[in-house]
Motif scaffolding. Structure first.
Motif, mmCIF file in Angstrom:
data_model
loop_
_atom_site.group_PDB
_atom_site.id
_atom_site.type_symbol
_atom_site.label_atom_id
_atom_site.label_comp_id
_atom_site.label_asym_id
_atom_site.label_seq_id
_atom_site.Cartn_x
_atom_site.Cartn_y
_atom_site.Cartn_z
ATOM 1 N N SER A 1 -20.452 30.642 15.662
ATOM 2 C CA SER A 1 -21.141 30.071 14.515
ATOM 3 C C SER A 1 -21.231 31.068 13.362
ATOM 4 O O SER A 1 -21.454 32.264 13.576
ATOM 5 N N GLY A 2 -21.024 30.557 12.140
ATOM 6 C CA GLY A 2 -21.231 31.382 10.952
ATOM 7 C C GLY A 2 -20.221 32.488 10.772
ATOM 8 O O GLY A 2 -20.549 33.546 10.231
ATOM 9 N N ASN A 3 -18.970 32.248 11.159
ATOM 10 C CA ASN A 3 -17.894 33.221 10.975
ATOM 11 C C ASN A 3 -16.974 32.763 9.847
ATOM 12 O O ASN A 3 -16.801 31.562 9.632
ATOM 13 N N SER A 4 -16.349 33.699 9.134
ATOM 14 C CA SER A 4 -15.563 33.350 7.947
ATOM 15 C C SER A 4 -14.215 34.046 7.904
ATOM 16 O O SER A 4 -14.136 35.280 7.997
ATOM 17 N N ALA A 5 -13.141 33.236 7.771
ATOM 18 C CA ALA A 5 -11.801 33.767 7.513
ATOM 19 C C ALA A 5 -11.637 33.866 6.004
ATOM 20 O O ALA A 5 -11.588 32.848 5.308
ATOM 21 N N VAL A 6 -11.557 35.080 5.484
ATOM 22 C CA VAL A 6 -11.689 35.306 4.044
ATOM 23 C C VAL A 6 -10.378 35.681 3.351
ATOM 24 O O VAL A 6 -10.365 35.985 2.162
ATOM 25 N N GLY A 7 -9.263 35.680 4.088
ATOM 26 C CA GLY A 7 -7.988 36.025 3.479
ATOM 27 C C GLY A 7 -7.531 34.998 2.460
ATOM 28 O O GLY A 7 -8.150 33.960 2.264
ATOM 29 N N ASN A 8 -6.370 35.275 1.856
ATOM 30 C CA ASN A 8 -5.884 34.429 0.771
ATOM 31 C C ASN A 8 -4.366 34.324 0.833
ATOM 32 O O ASN A 8 -3.672 35.325 0.764
ATOM 33 N N GLY A 9 -3.878 33.093 1.037
ATOM 34 C CA GLY A 9 -2.430 32.895 0.985
ATOM 35 C C GLY A 9 -1.801 32.384 2.251
ATOM 36 O O GLY A 9 -0.606 32.121 2.291
ATOM 37 N N ALA A 10 -2.579 32.259 3.327
ATOM 38 C CA ALA A 10 -2.110 31.679 4.600
ATOM 39 C C ALA A 10 -1.029 32.536 5.250
ATOM 40 O O ALA A 10 -0.886 33.726 4.974
ATOM 41 N N ASN A 11 -0.246 31.914 6.158
ATOM 42 C CA ASN A 11 0.789 32.610 6.926
ATOM 43 C C ASN A 11 1.957 31.650 7.158
ATOM 44 O O ASN A 11 1.765 30.600 7.763
ATOM 45 N N PRO A 12 3.191 31.976 6.677
ATOM 46 C CA PRO A 12 3.501 33.161 5.882
ATOM 47 C C PRO A 12 2.813 33.135 4.522
ATOM 48 O O PRO A 12 2.505 32.067 3.997
ATOM 49 N N ALA A 13 2.592 34.317 3.991
ATOM 50 C CA ALA A 13 1.828 34.432 2.746
ATOM 51 C C ALA A 13 2.570 33.766 1.592
ATOM 52 O O ALA A 13 3.776 33.946 1.426
#
Length: 400
Positions: free
Chosen positions: A299-311
């Protein structure tokens, strides 16, 4: 997708010149390891479900009758029990707690001050069944170095008895296992196929681990990193652990797994993951691995990257799997008796991001609740992005 290989001492001793408190040396000098090798039996570690007790009473005054002058012993306390109390998934024998009533070695000698980072590091390197003797109340050990598992040991079982928190202080990873890291010893054979060391953490808490900047073998794993060997997480709590904020394939704010030897399954049982942050998989992340998550809470966790995979062009990549991120061939995820809620992904899969590159992987969700897990970019159904064999198998569950 590209494939890339959780009162300090028994009683605080009142000294003439001051008091000892916490889990650090009073002088600020380097910590001296304090652990004892022991083959003698000790009391079994308490269950995390044990409730709190009354606070330690004040010392008797001079006028107290002699018969009542002795201070009563402190009643043992434990940390709040992790996991989902309403989860009733059956736990296989291979995922149950290890018997630690006869430990190989103990950390501490009965006081909180004796339970140091140096002692943890030394004990983990030596291996075997490890318990803690830090007094009857919960303690937090601030890690000044990462505890690393040696590849020449067969197992490390770390049991905190429901009283021990290892704190990375927001500066470092807490536990590390890597069968392909020659600095930890070479036991021969293909490193990624080795089924040992076997790492088990149970009745523990880990908080504020941070693997930012750790790039070896894709990085990630703010609290625990395991590349090769095998891992089990039982009755443990993970709070506020982090890894790098960007990157297309790295992940695991709390736990990062890759290439478990012999296709071992990673079991997570009766555990809680909150407040994690990472580019991907802010609680759990893996490449080419299989997971079974039972009676747990994410609970309450965040994936904060930008651009997905592949970027995407012009982006650093990441942002998928608010709670869980899985990528690779022949992967499997089973979630049973578990709550996954209020996690967030900047890209895809607010709860779960699951991509089996060869489309052989399967996702099974049973008797669980997945709710309020927003995906800002994309999802297959609420909170989940899935590419695998057929459709996910969902039964007795709420996904919303």
């Amino acid at each position: 997708m590209r494939i890339r290989p959780v009162l300090a001492a028994t009683l605080l001793s009142v000294l003439t010149a001051g008091t000892l408190s916490g889990c650090h040396s009073a002088s600020g000098a380097a910590e001296a390891p304090s652990f004892v090798d022991s083959a003698a039996p000790s009391a079994p570690s308490p269950d995390l479900s044990a409730g709190p007790s009354a606070s330690v009473p004040a010392s008797a005054s001079p006028s107290t009758p002699a018969s009542a002058s002795a201070t009563p012993p402190v009643k043992p306390k434990t940390l709040p029990k992790p996991g989902n109390p309403n989860g009733h998934a059956a736990v296989p024998s291979t995922a149950r707690p290890v018997d630690t009533s006869k430990p190989t070695r103990k950390i501490g000698n009965g006081t909180a001050a004796s339970c140091t980072s140096a002692a943890v590091v030394k004990a983990v390197a030596a291996g075997g069944i490890i318990t803690f003797d830090c007094g009857p109340v919960p303690v937090t050990i601030t890690m000044t170095a990462t505890a690393k598992v040696r590849n020449t040991v067969s197992k490390v079982v770390l049991d905190g008895g429901g009283r021990v928190t290892l704190d990375g202080a927001g500066k470092r990873r807490i536990l590390y296992l890597n069968t392909c890291d020659a600095k930890q010893g070479n036991a021969g054979g293909s490193c990624i196929e080795r089924t040992t060391p076997k790492l088990v953490v149970q009745n523990m808490a880990f908080k504020n681990g941070n693997s930012t900047g750790e790039k070896l073998n894709e990085g990630g794993g703010g609290a625990i990193f395991a590349y090769g060997g095998s891992l089990r997480v039982i009755n443990s709590r993970f709070t506020g652990n982090k890894c790098d904020r960007t990157g297309p394939d790295l992940g695991g704010g709390a736990v990062r797994i890759s290439y478990q030897g012999g296709d071992n399954t990673v079991y997570v049982v009766g555990s809680t993951f909150t407040g994690g942050s990472c580019s991907n998989g802010a609680a759990l992340s893996s490449l080419h691995a299989r997971w079974v998550v039972l009676n747990s809470v994410l609970s309450g966790n965040s994936a904060v990257g930008n651009g997905a995979n592949p970027a995407r062009a012009g982006t650093p990549g990441g942002g998928s799997g608010g709670a869980i991120y899985m990528d690779g061939d022949t992967i499997k995820l089973t979630v049973d008796g578990t709550i996954i809620e209020k996690n967030h992904a900047k890209e895809g899969g607010g709860a779960i991001f699951f991509v089996s590159n060869d489309r052989s992987g399967t996702l099974t969700i049973r008797n669980s609740k997945l709710r309020k897990n927003p995906s800002d970019g994309f999802e297959t159904f609420p909170g989940v992005f899935y590419l695998g064999k057929g459709d996910p198998v969902i039964s007795g569950s709420t996904v919303s």
